[in-house]
Design a protein around this motif. Structure first.
Motif, short mmCIF file in Angstrom:
data_model
loop_
_atom_site.label_atom_id
_atom_site.label_comp_id
_atom_site.label_asym_id
_atom_site.label_seq_id
_atom_site.Cartn_x
_atom_site.Cartn_y
_atom_site.Cartn_z
N PHE A 121 31.39 68.00 82.17
CA PHE A 121 32.36 66.94 82.45
C PHE A 121 31.70 65.58 82.26
N ALA A 122 30.70 65.27 83.08
CA ALA A 122 30.04 63.97 83.01
C ALA A 122 28.67 64.02 82.37
N TYR A 123 28.13 65.21 82.19
CA TYR A 123 26.82 65.32 81.52
C TYR A 123 26.76 66.67 80.81
N GLY A 124 25.75 66.80 79.95
CA GLY A 124 25.61 68.03 79.20
C GLY A 124 26.62 68.16 78.08
N VAL A 125 27.07 67.03 77.54
CA VAL A 125 28.08 67.06 76.48
C VAL A 125 27.52 66.43 75.20
N GLY A 126 28.06 66.83 74.06
CA GLY A 126 27.67 66.25 72.78
C GLY A 126 26.53 66.99 72.12
N GLU A 127 26.40 66.78 70.82
CA GLU A 127 25.34 67.43 70.05
C GLU A 127 23.98 66.83 70.38
N HIS A 128 22.95 67.65 70.24
CA HIS A 128 21.58 67.19 70.39
C HIS A 128 20.86 67.47 69.08
N SER A 129 20.46 66.41 68.40
CA SER A 129 19.81 66.53 67.10
C SER A 129 18.76 65.44 66.98
N GLY A 134 23.02 63.85 72.60
CA GLY A 134 24.06 64.01 73.60
C GLY A 134 24.96 62.80 73.71
N ASP A 135 26.16 63.01 74.23
CA ASP A 135 27.11 61.91 74.44
C ASP A 135 26.84 61.30 75.82
N ARG A 136 25.97 60.31 75.85
CA ARG A 136 25.60 59.69 77.11
C ARG A 136 25.09 58.27 76.86
N GLY A 233 21.17 53.04 67.82
CA GLY A 233 20.13 52.59 66.92
C GLY A 233 18.97 51.87 67.56
N ASP A 234 19.06 51.59 68.86
CA ASP A 234 17.99 50.85 69.53
C ASP A 234 16.87 51.76 70.03
N TYR A 235 17.11 53.06 70.11
CA TYR A 235 16.13 53.98 70.69
C TYR A 235 15.65 55.00 69.66
N GLU A 236 14.38 55.34 69.79
CA GLU A 236 13.84 56.44 69.00
C GLU A 236 14.38 57.76 69.56
N ILE A 237 14.85 58.61 68.67
CA ILE A 237 15.37 59.92 69.07
C ILE A 237 14.49 60.99 68.44
N PRO A 238 14.02 61.98 69.18
CA PRO A 238 14.44 62.36 70.54
C PRO A 238 13.59 61.77 71.66
N ALA A 239 12.61 60.91 71.36
CA ALA A 239 11.75 60.35 72.41
C ALA A 239 12.54 59.50 73.40
N LEU A 240 13.64 58.88 72.93
CA LEU A 240 14.49 58.02 73.75
C LEU A 240 13.72 56.84 74.32
N THR A 241 12.85 56.29 73.52
CA THR A 241 12.14 55.06 73.86
C THR A 241 12.67 53.93 73.00
#
Length: 264
Positions: A121-129, A134-136, A233-241
């Motif tokens: 519902f509020a988390y754990g949604v969207g693709e992870h690539s 994820g949609d967050r 586009g502001d964050y490195e994926i998947p590091a999320l920095t």
């Protein structure tokens, strides 16, 4: 517009109670449909536990994440959880009102978040690539909806300033505004914070209602906090920095505010 007020204070005759009533009257008077989740009046169960999942195998070890995911997907959540999720879907904007207790929201409201924000519902949604994680943080089920905090605190405004002993109020509330609200997609408005809440007389209360009224009138027109979107586009994926070169206006990274876009 539809507005949900999620309210957490145990005393109806408190300052918070008066402000909540004013909020409902102001919004309804402007033609909006308003629902109130008064958590103390509802006797809201704060603790997330196995009773939240109606068809859980009691002989198996409780796994809150997996059980939450299954119960949400199969429509077997506790009825109070499902009802609040329905209200969140209905709402175009959500106002969370509470006193600041020990640098956060009251436990009953935190428990509301932990139970209502189900997996799927509020988390754990969207693709992870390698391009989308994820949609967050700017995406998710609440994308397109607005949220605002109405917070009372006993401390002085200077206590929550840039050099204040408690830290900047934006940092104190960051786990809520950025984590609980921006994470599942809300457009988050700057909070309405009332300082020195115990020092209130009729004149100040009248000024407070006027100030809050203006914020309520601007619920759909005021500019939200410009939190960076995780997949924008502001964050490195998947590091999320955060990518290099996106520091603050003077080139210095400053804590939580680094995740707010600045005009250069």
């Amino acid at each position: 517009m539809n507005v949900l007020v999620v309210y957490a204070h145990p005393e109806p005759m408190s300052l918070n109670g008066s402000l909540k009533s004013f909020t409902v009257e102001r919004l309804a008077g402007a033609g909006h449909d308003v629902r109130v989740s008064d958590l103390y009046a509802m006797g809201w169960k704060a603790a997330a536990d196995g009773d939240d999942f109606l068809e859980r195998d009691r002989g198996r070890r409780l796994d809150l994440m997996a059980d939450s995911k299954h119960a949400f997907a199969t429509g077997t959540q506790a009825l109070d959880i499902a009802g609040q999720q329905a209200d969140l879907r209905w709402a175009d904007a959500v106002i969370f009102q509470f006193p600041l207790w020990w640098f956060s929201m009251p436990a009953i409201l935190k428990g509301w978040v932990e139970r209502v924000y189900a997996y799927g519902f509020a988390y754990g949604v969207g693709e992870h690539s390698d391009k989308h994680w994820g949609d967050r943080y700017g995406e998710g089920v609440f994308k397109g909806k607005r949220a605002m905090l109405v917070v009372t605190t006993g401390g002085w405004e200077s206590h929550y300033g840039e050099r204040g002993i408690n830290g900047p109020i934006e940092d104190v509330l960051f786990p809520i505004t950025h984590g609980i609200l921006h994470y599942p997609g809300f457009d988050v408005l700057p909070p309405f914070v009332l300082y020195r809440s115990s020092k209130m007389d009729e004149a100040r209360f009248a000024r407070t209602r006027e100030e809050l009224g203006k914020r309520l009138d601007g619920l759909w027109t005021d500019t939200p906090i410009a939190y960076r979107r995780q997949n924008g586009g502001d964050y490195e994926i998947p590091a999320l920095t955060l990518k290099p070169g996106l520091e603050d206006v003077d080139g210095v990274a400053r804590g939580f505010q680094l995740h707010v876009q600045r005009r250069i």
